[in-house]
Scaffold this motif. Structure first.
Motif, short mmCIF file in Angstrom:
data_model
loop_
_atom_site.label_atom_id
_atom_site.label_comp_id
_atom_site.label_asym_id
_atom_site.label_seq_id
_atom_site.Cartn_x
_atom_site.Cartn_y
_atom_site.Cartn_z
N VAL A 1 87.47 2.56 -73.89
CA VAL A 1 88.53 1.64 -74.27
C VAL A 1 89.88 2.35 -74.30
O VAL A 1 90.91 1.79 -73.87
CB VAL A 1 88.22 0.99 -75.63
N ALA A 2 89.90 3.59 -74.79
CA ALA A 2 91.15 4.36 -74.80
C ALA A 2 91.65 4.59 -73.38
O ALA A 2 92.87 4.53 -73.11
CB ALA A 2 90.93 5.69 -75.51
N LEU A 3 90.74 4.85 -72.47
CA LEU A 3 91.13 5.04 -71.07
C LEU A 3 91.72 3.75 -70.51
O LEU A 3 92.74 3.77 -69.81
CB LEU A 3 89.92 5.47 -70.25
N ALA A 4 91.10 2.63 -70.80
CA ALA A 4 91.60 1.34 -70.32
C ALA A 4 93.00 1.06 -70.87
O ALA A 4 93.85 0.50 -70.16
CB ALA A 4 90.64 0.23 -70.71
N ASP A 5 93.26 1.44 -72.11
CA ASP A 5 94.55 1.16 -72.73
C ASP A 5 95.65 2.10 -72.27
O ASP A 5 96.83 1.73 -72.22
CB ASP A 5 94.42 1.24 -74.26
N THR A 6 95.30 3.33 -71.96
CA THR A 6 96.32 4.33 -71.61
C THR A 6 96.47 4.55 -70.12
O THR A 6 97.54 4.92 -69.65
CB THR A 6 95.98 5.68 -72.27
N GLN B 1 95.17 6.91 -68.46
CA GLN B 1 95.09 8.34 -68.15
C GLN B 1 94.05 8.99 -69.06
O GLN B 1 93.96 8.65 -70.26
CB GLN B 1 96.44 9.03 -68.37
N VAL B 2 93.30 9.93 -68.52
CA VAL B 2 92.31 10.64 -69.33
C VAL B 2 93.00 11.49 -70.38
O VAL B 2 92.57 11.54 -71.54
CB VAL B 2 91.41 11.51 -68.43
N THR B 3 94.12 12.14 -70.01
CA THR B 3 94.81 13.00 -70.99
C THR B 3 95.37 12.15 -72.14
O THR B 3 95.30 12.55 -73.30
CB THR B 3 95.94 13.77 -70.31
N ALA B 4 95.92 11.00 -71.82
CA ALA B 4 96.46 10.12 -72.86
C ALA B 4 95.35 9.56 -73.74
O ALA B 4 95.50 9.42 -74.95
CB ALA B 4 97.27 8.99 -72.23
N ALA B 5 94.21 9.23 -73.12
CA ALA B 5 93.07 8.75 -73.90
C ALA B 5 92.58 9.83 -74.86
O ALA B 5 92.26 9.55 -76.03
CB ALA B 5 91.94 8.32 -72.97
N ALA B 6 92.54 11.08 -74.39
CA ALA B 6 92.12 12.19 -75.25
C ALA B 6 93.07 12.36 -76.41
O ALA B 6 92.67 12.61 -77.55
CB ALA B 6 92.01 13.47 -74.44
N ALA B 7 94.39 12.23 -76.13
CA ALA B 7 95.38 12.36 -77.20
C ALA B 7 95.22 11.24 -78.23
O ALA B 7 95.33 11.46 -79.43
CB ALA B 7 96.79 12.34 -76.60
N ALA B 8 94.96 10.02 -77.77
CA ALA B 8 94.78 8.89 -78.69
C ALA B 8 93.56 9.09 -79.59
O ALA B 8 93.57 8.71 -80.76
CB ALA B 8 94.64 7.59 -77.90
N MET C 1 101.19 1.85 -67.13
CA MET C 1 100.44 2.23 -68.32
C MET C 1 100.79 1.27 -69.46
O MET C 1 101.96 1.02 -69.73
CB MET C 1 100.79 3.66 -68.72
N ARG C 2 99.78 0.71 -70.15
CA ARG C 2 100.02 -0.24 -71.22
C ARG C 2 100.16 0.47 -72.55
O ARG C 2 99.36 1.34 -72.89
CB ARG C 2 98.87 -1.24 -71.30
N PRO C 3 101.17 0.12 -73.37
CA PRO C 3 101.34 0.78 -74.66
C PRO C 3 100.24 0.37 -75.62
O PRO C 3 99.68 -0.73 -75.54
CB PRO C 3 102.71 0.26 -75.13
N MET C 4 99.91 1.26 -76.54
CA MET C 4 98.89 0.98 -77.57
C MET C 4 99.57 0.49 -78.84
O MET C 4 100.64 1.00 -79.20
CB MET C 4 98.08 2.24 -77.90
N ASP C 5 98.98 -0.47 -79.51
CA ASP C 5 99.45 -0.83 -80.85
C ASP C 5 98.56 -0.15 -81.88
O ASP C 5 97.53 0.44 -81.55
CB ASP C 5 99.50 -2.35 -81.04
N SER C 6 98.95 -0.25 -83.15
CA SER C 6 98.23 0.46 -84.21
C SER C 6 96.81 -0.06 -84.37
O SER C 6 95.89 0.69 -84.70
CB SER C 6 98.99 0.32 -85.54
N GLN C 7 96.61 -1.36 -84.13
CA GLN C 7 95.26 -1.91 -84.27
C GLN C 7 94.33 -1.36 -83.21
O GLN C 7 93.18 -1.03 -83.48
CB GLN C 7 95.32 -3.44 -84.18
N GLN C 8 94.86 -1.21 -81.98
CA GLN C 8 94.04 -0.63 -80.91
C GLN C 8 93.71 0.82 -81.21
O GLN C 8 92.58 1.27 -81.01
CB GLN C 8 94.78 -0.73 -79.57
N ALA C 9 94.70 1.55 -81.71
CA ALA C 9 94.47 2.96 -82.00
C ALA C 9 93.42 3.14 -83.08
O ALA C 9 92.61 4.07 -83.04
CB ALA C 9 95.78 3.63 -82.41
#
Length: 317
Positions: free
Chosen positions: A32-37, A39-46, A1-9
């Motif tokens: 894009v959130a799914l590609a970065d995280t 996981q669907v749950t992590a994308a939803a949280a982002a 899983m790739r970490p997100m930076d603030s610009q991506q968020a």
């Protein structure tokens, strides 16, 4: 899983509430959130959205495109070749939206180069600049004033982006926005034989010495046309480059003049011209064959929308 930076968020903050299968843009943040995280749950949280909402968005995106954008991989998901192909374009689209939103909300700055004929700098141009800067205080102005021919020269050479002129130019590569009509009047000394009148025919000043603007000024051209229409061959005692200088010469008893109606000193009298249309049209001119910058375009839009009302209050009738 790739970490997100603030610009991506940040680019995930795009409204996903609008429905419609044709609106792929509103589904891209979930993708894009799914590609970065991964996981669907992590994308939803982002995104700060319920997981079912993100799941439906991802499914809808795949349905619109007719391909699977991701597949299960271990405990998470990974993009399919179709998803990998879409990802850079999706990122670019969201970056463009973000940049557009920032540009739209940022204070307007820059400088507008404005040319205007001398008399228009007394009332109209200052009133319009004041109105514009009330909404855009960061904008600066470069001001050029002079004869009509001088203003047109500045406009053609791009030294001025817009110009206030009268009469309107007829060149095909210059566009105009109509501002209003300025009445022309005869101004006589307060002791003149006609000073007690409100109206005068030009034939009544046929034998007077006239004080006129110099050749090359738009007002001189218009006054000359009025005199020609009235069949008058004037005796010109003085020529000047400023209307108040002309009025001062009239007050000194050195002739009469034809100028735009204004509030002149009490030692002269302005008379309406009877029997003919004595007026000049004032316009904002700008190049028709090249785009204005964002700041100049904002000023042009304000002038087109509000100048007629401002002009009427300032001095036009």
């Amino acid at each position: 899983m790739r970490p997100m930076d603030s610009q991506q968020a940040f680019i995930y903050i795009l409204d996903m509430s609008r429905e419609g299968a044709d609106r792929i843009l509103s589904l891209l943040p979930a993708f894009v959130a799914l590609a970065d995280t991964g996981q669907v749950t992590a994308a939803a949280a982002a995104l700060g959205l319920p997981q079912p909402t993100v799941t439906r968005a991802l499914q809808r995106a795949g349905t619109i495109l007719g391909v699977d954008l991701y597949e299960k991989y271990g405990r998470g998901v990974r993009l399919t070749p179709a998803g990998d192909a879409l990802l850079p374009f999706a990122r670019e689209a969201l970056r463009n939206v973000e940049a557009g939103m920032a540009a739209a909300s940022a204070p307007l700055r820059g400088r507008v180069a404005v040319a205007f004929q001398n008399v228009l700098g007394e009332d109209l141009v200052p009133a319009l600049i004041r109105t514009f800067r009330a909404d855009h205080p960061g904008v600066e102005f470069s001001l050029f004033q002079g004869s009509r021919s001088h203003c047109l020269k500045l406009l053609r050479s791009s030294r001025a982006e817009v110009a206030f002129l009268s009469p309107p130019p007829t060149e095909r590569n210059i566009a105009v926005a109509r501002i209003g009509i300025d009445e022309l009047v005869v101004v006589v000394p307060g002791t003149h034989r006609l000073a007690g009148r409100k109206w005068v025919r030009l034939s009544e000043i046929a034998n007077e010495s006239l004080v006129l603007m110099a050749m090359g000024f738009g007002l001189r051209t218009m006054v000359q046309e009025l005199l020609d229409d009235a069949g008058i061959k004037p005796t010109i005692s003085f020529e000047g480059q400023d209307i108040h200088t002309l009025v001062g010469l009239v007050a000194a008893g050195l002739g009469v003049t034809i100028v735009p109606r204004r509030d002149y000193p009490d030692n002269v009298k302005a008379l309406h011209i009877q029997g003919m249309r004595a007026e000049r049209e004032i316009v904002l001119a700008y190049a028709a064959d090249r785009a204005l910058g964002a700041t100049a375009e904002a000023f042009r839009s304000l002038v087109a929308a509000r100048a007629p009302g401002i002009a009427a209050r300032a001095f036009l009738r």
